[in-house]
Scaffold this motif. Sequence first.
Motif, PDB file in Angstrom:
ATOM      1  N   LEU A  11       0.849  -1.192   0.000  1.00 42.31           N
ATOM      2  CA  LEU A  11       0.000   0.000   0.000  1.00 42.31           C
ATOM      3  C   LEU A  11       0.885   1.242   0.000  1.00 42.31           C
ATOM      4  CD1 LEU A  11      -2.752   1.453   0.385  1.00 42.31           C
ATOM      5  CD2 LEU A  11      -2.428   1.143   2.854  1.00 42.31           C
ATOM      6  N   ALA A  40      -6.472  -4.957 -12.861  1.00 44.05           N
ATOM      7  CA  ALA A  40      -7.318  -4.333 -11.857  1.00 44.05           C
ATOM      8  C   ALA A  40      -8.648  -5.088 -11.793  1.00 44.05           C
ATOM      9  CB  ALA A  40      -7.559  -2.864 -12.196  1.00 44.05           C
ATOM     10  N   PRO A  87      -3.698   6.454  -8.189  1.00 45.73           N
ATOM     11  CA  PRO A  87      -4.719   5.466  -7.794  1.00 45.73           C
ATOM     12  C   PRO A  87      -5.053   4.481  -8.917  1.00 45.73           C
ATOM     13  CG  PRO A  87      -5.312   7.625  -6.952  1.00 45.73           C
ATOM     14  CD  PRO A  87      -4.110   7.832  -7.840  1.00 45.73           C
ATOM     15  N   ASP A  89      -3.108   3.082 -10.835  1.00 48.92           N
ATOM     16  CA  ASP A  89      -2.081   2.044 -10.921  1.00 48.92           C
ATOM     17  C   ASP A  89      -2.412   0.859 -10.017  1.00 48.92           C
ATOM     18  OD1 ASP A  89       0.359   4.661 -11.042  1.00 48.92           O
ATOM     19  OD2 ASP A  89      -0.345   3.443 -12.729  1.00 48.92           O
ATOM     20  N   THR A  90      -3.449   0.999  -9.212  1.00 51.27           N
ATOM     21  CA  THR A  90      -3.842  -0.088  -8.316  1.00 51.27           C
ATOM     22  C   THR A  90      -4.237  -1.326  -9.117  1.00 51.27           C
ATOM     23  OG1 THR A  90      -4.603   1.416  -6.584  1.00 51.27           O
ATOM     24  CG2 THR A  90      -5.543  -0.808  -6.598  1.00 51.27           C
ATOM     25  N   GLN A 110       0.049  -7.655  -5.067  1.00 48.89           N
ATOM     26  CA  GLN A 110      -0.935  -6.565  -5.039  1.00 48.89           C
ATOM     27  C   GLN A 110      -0.248  -5.227  -4.815  1.00 48.89           C
ATOM     28  OE1 GLN A 110      -4.504  -6.618  -5.336  1.00 48.89           O
ATOM     29  NE2 GLN A 110      -4.210  -4.394  -5.389  1.00 48.89           N
ATOM     30  N   VAL A 111      -0.616  -4.254  -5.637  1.00 46.62           N
ATOM     31  CA  VAL A 111      -0.193  -2.871  -5.450  1.00 46.62           C
ATOM     32  C   VAL A 111      -1.453  -2.031  -5.283  1.00 46.62           C
ATOM     33  CG1 VAL A 111       0.870  -0.862  -6.541  1.00 46.62           C
ATOM     34  CG2 VAL A 111       1.942  -3.119  -6.753  1.00 46.62           C
ATOM     35  N   THR A 112      -1.526  -1.312  -4.176  1.00 48.98           N
ATOM     36  CA  THR A 112      -2.666  -0.454  -3.891  1.00 48.98           C
ATOM     37  C   THR A 112      -2.176   0.968  -3.663  1.00 48.98           C
ATOM     38  OG1 THR A 112      -3.875  -2.291  -2.878  1.00 48.98           O
ATOM     39  CG2 THR A 112      -4.661  -0.059  -2.403  1.00 48.98           C
ATOM     40  N   VAL A 113      -2.703   1.892  -4.446  1.00 52.51           N
ATOM     41  CA  VAL A 113      -2.331   3.307  -4.325  1.00 52.51           C
ATOM     42  C   VAL A 113      -3.553   4.053  -3.799  1.00 52.51           C
ATOM     43  CG1 VAL A 113      -1.398   5.323  -5.481  1.00 52.51           C
ATOM     44  CG2 VAL A 113      -0.795   3.022  -6.294  1.00 52.51           C
ATOM     45  N   SER A 114      -3.451   4.488  -2.564  1.00 57.05           N
ATOM     46  CA  SER A 114      -4.598   5.117  -1.918  1.00 57.05           C
ATOM     47  C   SER A 114      -4.137   5.989  -0.766  1.00 57.05           C
ATOM     48  CB  SER A 114      -5.562   4.047  -1.396  1.00 57.05           C
ATOM     49  OG  SER A 114      -6.627   4.638  -0.680  1.00 57.05           O
TER      50      SER A 114
END
Length: 115
Positions: A11, A40, A87, A89-90, A110-114
């Motif tokens: 994250l 995604a 975001p 890119d999540t 998992q990549v989460t951009v938030s």
Amino acid sequence: QVQLVESGGGLVQPGGSLRLSCAASGSIFGPYVMGWYRQAPGTQREWVATTGSGGTTNYADSVKGRFTISRDNSKNTVYLQMNSLKPEDTAVYYCKLTLRMQFYWGQGTQVTVSS
């Protein structure tokens, strides 16, 4: 048989950076192409970047100028440096190796951009 193991996801806040790694092991002989793809929720898997055995690189327009793909042939490892993350890119990021017309995939990270 070839195995791929990805790591480095997580994250991160918008504008941040992450570095993904993908280590290949097994019967790897000869030139091969390594690449990154992402998927995604509710979308098809899309190509992100690839690097050839000679070090050539190609990027999707959506990540050009922000992501950098590199490889260490001595370790059969490919990296994806992701900067200025957004975001959108999540996704789950997958590593792919192409060797003698055979394709091998990693399990994904998992990549989460938030914020």
